[in-house]
Design a protein around this motif. Structure first.
Motif, PDB file in Angstrom:
ATOM      1  N   SER A  75       0.834  -1.205   0.000  1.00  0.00           N
ATOM      2  CA  SER A  75       0.000   0.000   0.000  1.00  0.00           C
ATOM      3  C   SER A  75       0.867   1.253   0.000  1.00  0.00           C
ATOM      4  N   GLU A  76       0.198   2.400  -0.173  1.00  0.00           N
ATOM      5  CA  GLU A  76       0.856   3.697  -0.135  1.00  0.00           C
ATOM      6  C   GLU A  76       0.096   4.628   0.797  1.00  0.00           C
ATOM      7  N   GLY A  77       0.826   5.579   1.346  1.00  0.00           N
ATOM      8  CA  GLY A  77       0.232   6.655   2.138  1.00  0.00           C
ATOM      9  C   GLY A  77       0.955   7.947   1.795  1.00  0.00           C
ATOM     10  N   ARG A  78       0.213   9.062   1.788  1.00  0.00           N
ATOM     11  CA  ARG A  78       0.795  10.359   1.410  1.00  0.00           C
ATOM     12  C   ARG A  78       0.768  11.303   2.601  1.00  0.00           C
ATOM     13  N   MET A  79       1.760  12.175   2.647  1.00  0.00           N
ATOM     14  CA  MET A  79       1.769  13.231   3.650  1.00  0.00           C
ATOM     15  C   MET A  79       2.426  14.472   3.067  1.00  0.00           C
ATOM     16  N   THR A  80       1.941  15.622   3.479  1.00  0.00           N
ATOM     17  CA  THR A  80       2.532  16.894   3.088  1.00  0.00           C
ATOM     18  C   THR A  80       3.388  17.391   4.241  1.00  0.00           C
ATOM     19  N   ILE A  81       4.600  17.803   3.937  1.00  0.00           N
ATOM     20  CA  ILE A  81       5.520  18.271   4.964  1.00  0.00           C
ATOM     21  C   ILE A  81       5.095  19.670   5.400  1.00  0.00           C
ATOM     22  N   SER A  82       4.908  19.846   6.714  1.00  0.00           N
ATOM     23  CA  SER A  82       4.348  21.104   7.202  1.00  0.00           C
ATOM     24  C   SER A  82       5.335  21.992   7.945  1.00  0.00           C
ATOM     25  N   ARG A  83       6.525  21.451   8.276  1.00  0.00           N
ATOM     26  CA  ARG A  83       7.482  22.304   8.980  1.00  0.00           C
ATOM     27  C   ARG A  83       8.916  21.881   8.694  1.00  0.00           C
ATOM     28  N   ALA A  84       9.812  22.832   8.873  1.00  0.00           N
ATOM     29  CA  ALA A  84      11.232  22.592   8.601  1.00  0.00           C
ATOM     30  C   ALA A  84      11.919  21.962   9.815  1.00  0.00           C
ATOM     31  N   GLY A  85      13.068  21.344   9.538  1.00  0.00           N
ATOM     32  CA  GLY A  85      13.880  20.751  10.600  1.00  0.00           C
ATOM     33  C   GLY A  85      14.109  19.275  10.347  1.00  0.00           C
ATOM     34  N   ALA A  86      14.892  18.678  11.220  1.00  0.00           N
ATOM     35  CA  ALA A  86      15.160  17.237  11.141  1.00  0.00           C
ATOM     36  C   ALA A  86      14.074  16.495  11.915  1.00  0.00           C
ATOM     37  N   VAL A  87      13.527  15.447  11.288  1.00  0.00           N
ATOM     38  CA  VAL A  87      12.496  14.629  11.932  1.00  0.00           C
ATOM     39  C   VAL A  87      12.922  13.167  11.826  1.00  0.00           C
ATOM     40  N   ASP A  88      13.166  12.549  12.975  1.00  0.00           N
ATOM     41  CA  ASP A  88      13.475  11.121  13.014  1.00  0.00           C
ATOM     42  C   ASP A  88      12.166  10.340  12.934  1.00  0.00           C
ATOM     43  N   TYR A  89      12.202   9.232  12.190  1.00  0.00           N
ATOM     44  CA  TYR A  89      11.012   8.394  12.085  1.00  0.00           C
ATOM     45  C   TYR A  89      11.400   6.919  12.220  1.00  0.00           C
ATOM     46  N   TYR A  90      10.392   6.082  12.468  1.00  0.00           N
ATOM     47  CA  TYR A  90      10.607   4.648  12.665  1.00  0.00           C
ATOM     48  C   TYR A  90       9.320   3.906  12.339  1.00  0.00           C
ATOM     49  N   CYS A  91       9.384   2.593  12.346  1.00  0.00           N
ATOM     50  CA  CYS A  91       8.200   1.748  12.200  1.00  0.00           C
ATOM     51  C   CYS A  91       7.774   1.289  13.599  1.00  0.00           C
ATOM     52  N   ARG A  92       6.533   1.553  13.965  1.00  0.00           N
ATOM     53  CA  ARG A  92       6.046   1.142  15.290  1.00  0.00           C
ATOM     54  C   ARG A  92       6.087  -0.369  15.483  1.00  0.00           C
TER      55      ARG A  92
END
Length: 105
Positions: A75-92
């Motif tokens: 599957s796919e999911g979309r998101m629009t980036i709303s703010r600047a800076g570094a954002v760490d992400y992971y899989c729950r």
């Protein structure tokens, strides 16, 4: 040239010369229990399409809780980036799967 035509011409010149860049779409693909490389040129307003090509369910979840995209297999999911800076992400579901988005204004 009438006033309407002059106004339209001025608007066109200002709009095209304003330096406003259009938002871009980028894809991050999950395969083999890994996030693909994040886009290098991200800006606020850009869109990321998260694509899960694995047979397992994954998420793209920001550590700062700014986004949480649920991605069933294939599957796919979309998101629009709303703010600047570094954002760490992971899989729950698989916390060893990690990445960082570096977003410019």
């Amino acid at each position: 040239m009438d006033l309407l035509m002059k106004s339209l011409l001025l608007f066109t010149l200002l709009w095209t010369g304003s330096g406003v860049a259009a938002a871009a779409d980028y894809k991050v693909t999950i395969t083999g229990m890994k996030f693909g490389p994040p886009p290098a040129e991200l800006k606020v307003g850009d869109v990321i399409v998260w694509r899960n090509d694995d047979i397992f369910r994954h998420t793209a979840t920001a550590r700062d809780k700014s986004f949480d995209i649920d991605l069933p297999p294939k599957s796919e999911g979309r998101m629009t980036i709303s703010r600047a800076g570094a954002v760490d992400y992971y899989c729950r579901f698989h916390p060893a799967m990690t990445g960082t988005l570096d977003v410019r204004p």
